[in-house]
Design a protein around this motif. Sequence first.
Motif, mmCIF file in Angstrom:
data_model
loop_
_atom_site.group_PDB
_atom_site.id
_atom_site.type_symbol
_atom_site.label_atom_id
_atom_site.label_comp_id
_atom_site.label_asym_id
_atom_site.label_seq_id
_atom_site.Cartn_x
_atom_site.Cartn_y
_atom_site.Cartn_z
ATOM 1 N N GLU A 239 0.832 -1.205 0.000
ATOM 2 C CA GLU A 239 0.000 0.000 0.000
ATOM 3 C C GLU A 239 0.868 1.257 0.000
ATOM 4 O OE1 GLU A 239 -3.643 0.339 0.136
ATOM 5 O OE2 GLU A 239 -3.247 -1.643 -0.702
ATOM 6 N N SER A 240 1.916 1.236 0.817
ATOM 7 C CA SER A 240 2.815 2.388 0.876
ATOM 8 C C SER A 240 3.450 2.622 -0.483
ATOM 9 C CB SER A 240 3.922 2.151 1.887
ATOM 10 O OG SER A 240 3.408 2.117 3.182
ATOM 11 N N ASP A 243 1.047 4.141 -2.793
ATOM 12 C CA ASP A 243 0.931 5.565 -2.477
ATOM 13 C C ASP A 243 2.089 6.353 -3.076
ATOM 14 O OD1 ASP A 243 -1.352 5.238 -1.002
ATOM 15 O OD2 ASP A 243 -0.642 6.426 0.681
ATOM 16 N N LYS B 188 5.984 14.250 1.739
ATOM 17 C CA LYS B 188 4.981 13.203 1.549
ATOM 18 C C LYS B 188 5.494 11.868 2.043
ATOM 19 C CE LYS B 188 1.556 13.220 -2.080
ATOM 20 N NZ LYS B 188 1.332 13.282 -3.529
ATOM 21 N N LEU B 192 4.228 9.563 5.188
ATOM 22 C CA LEU B 192 3.827 8.185 4.939
ATOM 23 C C LEU B 192 4.584 7.236 5.868
ATOM 24 C CD1 LEU B 192 1.831 7.170 2.839
ATOM 25 C CD2 LEU B 192 3.729 6.515 1.415
ATOM 26 N N ARG B 242 -1.069 15.211 5.827
ATOM 27 C CA ARG B 242 -1.082 14.537 4.525
ATOM 28 C C ARG B 242 -2.097 15.197 3.592
ATOM 29 N NH1 ARG B 242 -0.360 8.902 3.531
ATOM 30 N NH2 ARG B 242 -2.605 8.674 3.585
#
Lengths: 328, 328, 328, 328, 328
Positions: A239-240, A243, B188, B192, B242
């Motif tokens: 998922e990261s 992203d 970003k 994360l 975010r």
Amino acid sequence: MIRSLYYVPGQPLQKDLPPENFPKLIQNEEAVLWVDFINEPPEVSQPILEEFGFHPLAIDDALQETHVPRLDDWGDYLYIVLNYMNFEPNGKTWETEVDELDIFLGKNYIVTHHDYPISAVDETWVVCDRDERNVQEGADHILYRIADHLMSNYMPVVEKIDEAIDEIEDQVFNRPSHGTLEKLFALKRVLLAMRRIIIPQREVLNRLARDDYQVIDRKDRVFFRDIYDHLVRLHDLNESLRDIVGGVQDTYLSSVNNRMNEIMKTLTVITVLFMPLTFLTGYFGMNFFEPLGNLKEWTTTPVFYITLAVIFLLPISMFFWFRRRTWL
Amino acid sequence: MIRSLYYVPGQPLQKDLPPENFPKLIQNEEAVLWVDFINEPPEVSQPILEEFGFHPLAIDDALQETHVPRLDDWGDYLYIVLNYMNFEPNGKTWETEVDELDIFLGKNYIVTHHDYPISAVDETWVVCDRDERNVQEGADHILYRIADHLMSNYMPVVEKIDEAIDEIEDQVFNRPSHGTLEKLFALKRVLLAMRRIIIPQREVLNRLARDDYQVIDRKDRVFFRDIYDHLVRLHDLNESLRDIVGGVQDTYLSSVNNRMNEIMKTLTVITVLFMPLTFLTGYFGMNFFEPLGNLKEWTTTPVFYITLAVIFLLPISMFFWFRRRTWL
Amino acid sequence: MIRSLYYVPGQPLQKDLPPENFPKLIQNEEAVLWVDFINEPPEVSQPILEEFGFHPLAIDDALQETHVPRLDDWGDYLYIVLNYMNFEPNGKTWETEVDELDIFLGKNYIVTHHDYPISAVDETWVVCDRDERNVQEGADHILYRIADHLMSNYMPVVEKIDEAIDEIEDQVFNRPSHGTLEKLFALKRVLLAMRRIIIPQREVLNRLARDDYQVIDRKDRVFFRDIYDHLVRLHDLNESLRDIVGGVQDTYLSSVNNRMNEIMKTLTVITVLFMPLTFLTGYFGMNFFEPLGNLKEWTTTPVFYITLAVIFLLPISMFFWFRRRTWL
Amino acid sequence: MIRSLYYVPGQPLQKDLPPENFPKLIQNEEAVLWVDFINEPPEVSQPILEEFGFHPLAIDDALQETHVPRLDDWGDYLYIVLNYMNFEPNGKTWETEVDELDIFLGKNYIVTHHDYPISAVDETWVVCDRDERNVQEGADHILYRIADHLMSNYMPVVEKIDEAIDEIEDQVFNRPSHGTLEKLFALKRVLLAMRRIIIPQREVLNRLARDDYQVIDRKDRVFFRDIYDHLVRLHDLNESLRDIVGGVQDTYLSSVNNRMNEIMKTLTVITVLFMPLTFLTGYFGMNFFEPLGNLKEWTTTPVFYITLAVIFLLPISMFFWFRRRTWL
Amino acid sequence: MIRSLYYVPGQPLQKDLPPENFPKLIQNEEAVLWVDFINEPPEVSQPILEEFGFHPLAIDDALQETHVPRLDDWGDYLYIVLNYMNFEPNGKTWETEVDELDIFLGKNYIVTHHDYPISAVDETWVVCDRDERNVQEGADHILYRIADHLMSNYMPVVEKIDEAIDEIEDQVFNRPSHGTLEKLFALKRVLLAMRRIIIPQREVLNRLARDDYQVIDRKDRVFFRDIYDHLVRLHDLNESLRDIVGGVQDTYLSSVNNRMNEIMKTLTVITVLFMPLTFLTGYFGMNFFEPLGNLKEWTTTPVFYITLAVIFLLPISMFFWFRRRTWL
């Protein structure tokens, strides 16, 4: 190819027994039997699997390739589908290989069925063959070993993807090109494909770790839980990475627009500088100024020097105007 | 390095006892023992941890770095993994440092294991060493203190990120450049990474605050609940940041396009103004108008003044036309 | 058209019985009755359906087209709506065809109602007609066969979409055009339409596989579960394809911007090269340089050769400047 | 400042009693006591709060500003944090003011603590002071009044934001500028900040309306439910506004690109029109055509008129070509 | 205006009874009373509603317009708020009209309150008035009829929106203009507004269909379930339309960029073609070539023809170069 391993406590490990004996062998509740079908045609596998007493639907699923991890509880045996995954970067795209491993897990036997050799199965086979203690822990432990090997193959793929992302990120900021875009898109597809494999597989392991099955020893659940944790982490990583890839793509667009901005600035600066000058030279190039004409006063030396001054001062003043607009 | 603290009610605090005594020391249910492994090789740590009777899987996890916060309940002890996080801006990118703190928490002992010195552990150690009252509240209280220190290190990072966002926001509106984009992307990634640490850690604290464990005093749960609330807030902040970073990036693209718009307007205005004029001068520069030619009537003085008038009126009328289209 | 099949154990299969007998026929609990309405006007269907004792609301829903898969449990019968789907690429768009199959399933009868011939129903009809063993498994088994046929028609559509995406992907990277965009958008709509059919249908099958209904044999649930698994997989595929189409669209925008970048570079390079040169030639074309004028020293041969050199060296030096900015 | 209200049935309302009497006053279960701390230093507040018997952690939270709405149930009292919000447009950005109101609610007393005067508290104070019937309904009713006042201050803010969005929307379609973008981004931040306040506050009210607390009368829950409904609606509005702002930003980008399109069309039309013409005039301006040269046939009157015709017909034919491409 | 219908079994339908009798009339449990308030000032409505014994909070909510569908269960009556919706395209935007219908539903009476005439209420009134059988089914059935009418007004709106989207989609692909963008944004807002009405209304109907209320007959729940299914479908449609509108907006941006690409190509092709040619003509227009000068060998006929050849061959070779780059 069909190969088999048969362990009876206190006896040496027997190998490659005739398939017709399998039903009899699993009568012995102390024993452990592992049968492995590798790229065996359905005509051969089907009757042997039927001898074990598996449900026709389960056998059908095993013989057909469907590539979806799942777990069906048929009471005294489980039908499990796991996936083997391999992704290799290949120029701008990635080579994707997904295969299926079908497993029937009984109290004291495990039947594995796959169309291509799978290293995770082979490694487990070698380990069991070498030392019978690895077999005596039971059929569910063999399943654990196979699953563990399968899953540990995923991590290097993730790392390869991670590296590929870092490389692309670098390109995006420094030299965004058409190829970067293709590579980015290929990564996106790989991550999507990976996700589609991990999620149902995670669910299978979660059920093995949590639910009560006749054929799985309660105290062995902790091992499946370990693999489950591993898959949870893989999923999070996936998922990261998704992203990040998404972020890189957004950044790509911004970066391309940014560069276009630079280019347009140059174009505009040059045009704004030279267009008026070119007009000026054109103006004085008109035939009205012909020396023989009646406009002699426009072609005297002072007029020439004034023009020369304008030609030098115009760019200089424009330079300061561009500066103020932060274009230079 | 291995260091240890041992407290028995009514006796002075003992320090750095020989590891082989640990199993005997924790027999005393009144006592509290804290053992801290700092960057100790597995060969040394493993036998000592095995002496405590921890499960081999838990010891394996502790000795290997996995960087995933988790909580395993093994009955008379808990195996907990927490994360230490440090993010430092470093030019356009951020230096990211994530380390792991493994904790075994028993009824009357706590074992901490980490590869690098962690300030949160050191500070707790100093506090316990200085005043034995901090130890006598029990092993779970020591865990609380360490976790509290760890988490309170997160807030300054969030604040640094917040400031960095404000600064970038400013740049985006006033001087969007390539560097802005890189900084934005780095932020970003940091957010994360932070999120990936906070979420499982929050889950660990939630379970410590809510579930029933043999080794945690019911009335101490309120402390873990406090840290949990802190992490919930951190997570919310992280999500907000975010969102804002995402908004800034969208704005960046719009801002760049906006500036390009400005640039293109200038280019177009200049081109639209001078192209017709240049053509005009070119037209009258053609050799058809040669004074010796047969087109004398085209080079008379009135024609010249009419041309001059056109050259002045064309830009003026265009200026008003641009105005109406809101280009100027 | 109304057709019917009636099976009584031990008797030959009867066909096309008069509708007025239906209520009597289903009194026999051993028998199985299948009535199929194809494009029959409501005036004809309604009284027959009422004879079965179905609730007026259910009959209303069956006679009106609503295109929403659902399952209503009315105790001794189920009212089920399934969807038939066909998507065909047609130039840049897709032809979309969605039809409805209404089913009343009782303990020993099944009534199907549809406005257009549906191949899945016809095929099942032929199979039941040919061999009465297919009927004797009961009315719920006939439902399973119809549903299975319906769902297996979805896979080829998904494959067609998959191919279309691959083709578009290729276009996006190599020759993004206006038509690509239209095709992409059409694909998006098809996937959305498909999703709207699959989700409620999946829910219907899930309930058939899981819940307890008077009219469905417990041991037949496993068959509905099989179709349900199939739909789950279809839904996952659909989601993946939607993700990919979304990714392709983002990539399209980036790709178009990228190409624009290339175009602008060319434009800028050419303009930056030739604008100063054109100015230069214009400068020396001004009438100040008229051979008869008083500026003879500006038109000597050395001045000409210097100008020539500038005209050659300027582009060369610019070439290196462009190189450094990675424009060439 | 510390102020207090004390109501005993049948007696006149007493005001501003000495803090040291508070513990004794709340012994009387019939009475109602309200103590309000406004910007009182911790050194003064802390001992008084401790006299009430509140938990040290709760007192700590009250004295420190944390700005996170929450509800802690400590048995015979509740510790509640609510937020006061004020957003004012200030040029392109918004001034954001968020303050905290700490409340301890007992069976027959309520303690409020805040660092700045809050109008919602003051208004409730005035109402209670004026008419003792407002106090006799109990401490939980005073809480309801305060919360009700606080929440009703949110609606005007939402309306202001709504108007701001409408105004920006107008600008985006008619005159998108850099300032529009800044205003849009400021709105986004305000909505995000608002959301962060509303969500936990909604949760607090939900718990007050739904859960069973010693200090809240069951039949008073309906009032908290009313505020809760109000907050649900606010949250929905906030989400809608966020959606709209997001849509406006997307539209901004499209609008800017659209305008750029218009600008580029103008630029291209002018360039495409005049470049060939300028070349033409340049061609006939070359010295090959010098009247004294050997190319006399190129400078005759017919050639001049053909050139003139081309110069007029070229733009006209291009006009129609542009038309067909929908550029004009 | 207040109007009322009163039905007692075996008696003719009575109409417009005096409000002061209402409390007495509803004593008769066999009877059914429907009171309808249309745009009645609060001063008139309030006392009448109070006579029914409704809770002051419920009456307050009914008299104030809040536009949020909800359902409050007050034991022997329900307080229900439904919404009436009308959206009409009006040039580029849509006219939005949302009104509120407040309903009190008792065992044997229904009170409706609205500020504007609502066709759904009027139609139900006419039906009840015409045939008393429609009333004798009870108050809950009247509620069903009103709700059914209200919801069936939504479908045409959705269809109008669907058509509007198709039209815009067409424009986006063929003639994207500023107006398209405004229409698109207006559609987005309409869909958002619609969603905000449908979701809570769906929830109200879901509760009516599922929960146990004193005033609703168990066997009438199936009717509310029918409306609920309708709303679920509407919500799905709305989501799909929102997805499509989102897709259209993305496509708009791509389409605009695509067109800009085309425009830039034309600009670049023309510039790249004519800039070198113009330079060439300028070069030979310099006064160095003056026939009287000392560079006669540059103005001979062969040089002229070579130049002519270059002027023709340059565009041709560029044409092929553009072809290879897929620009033409």
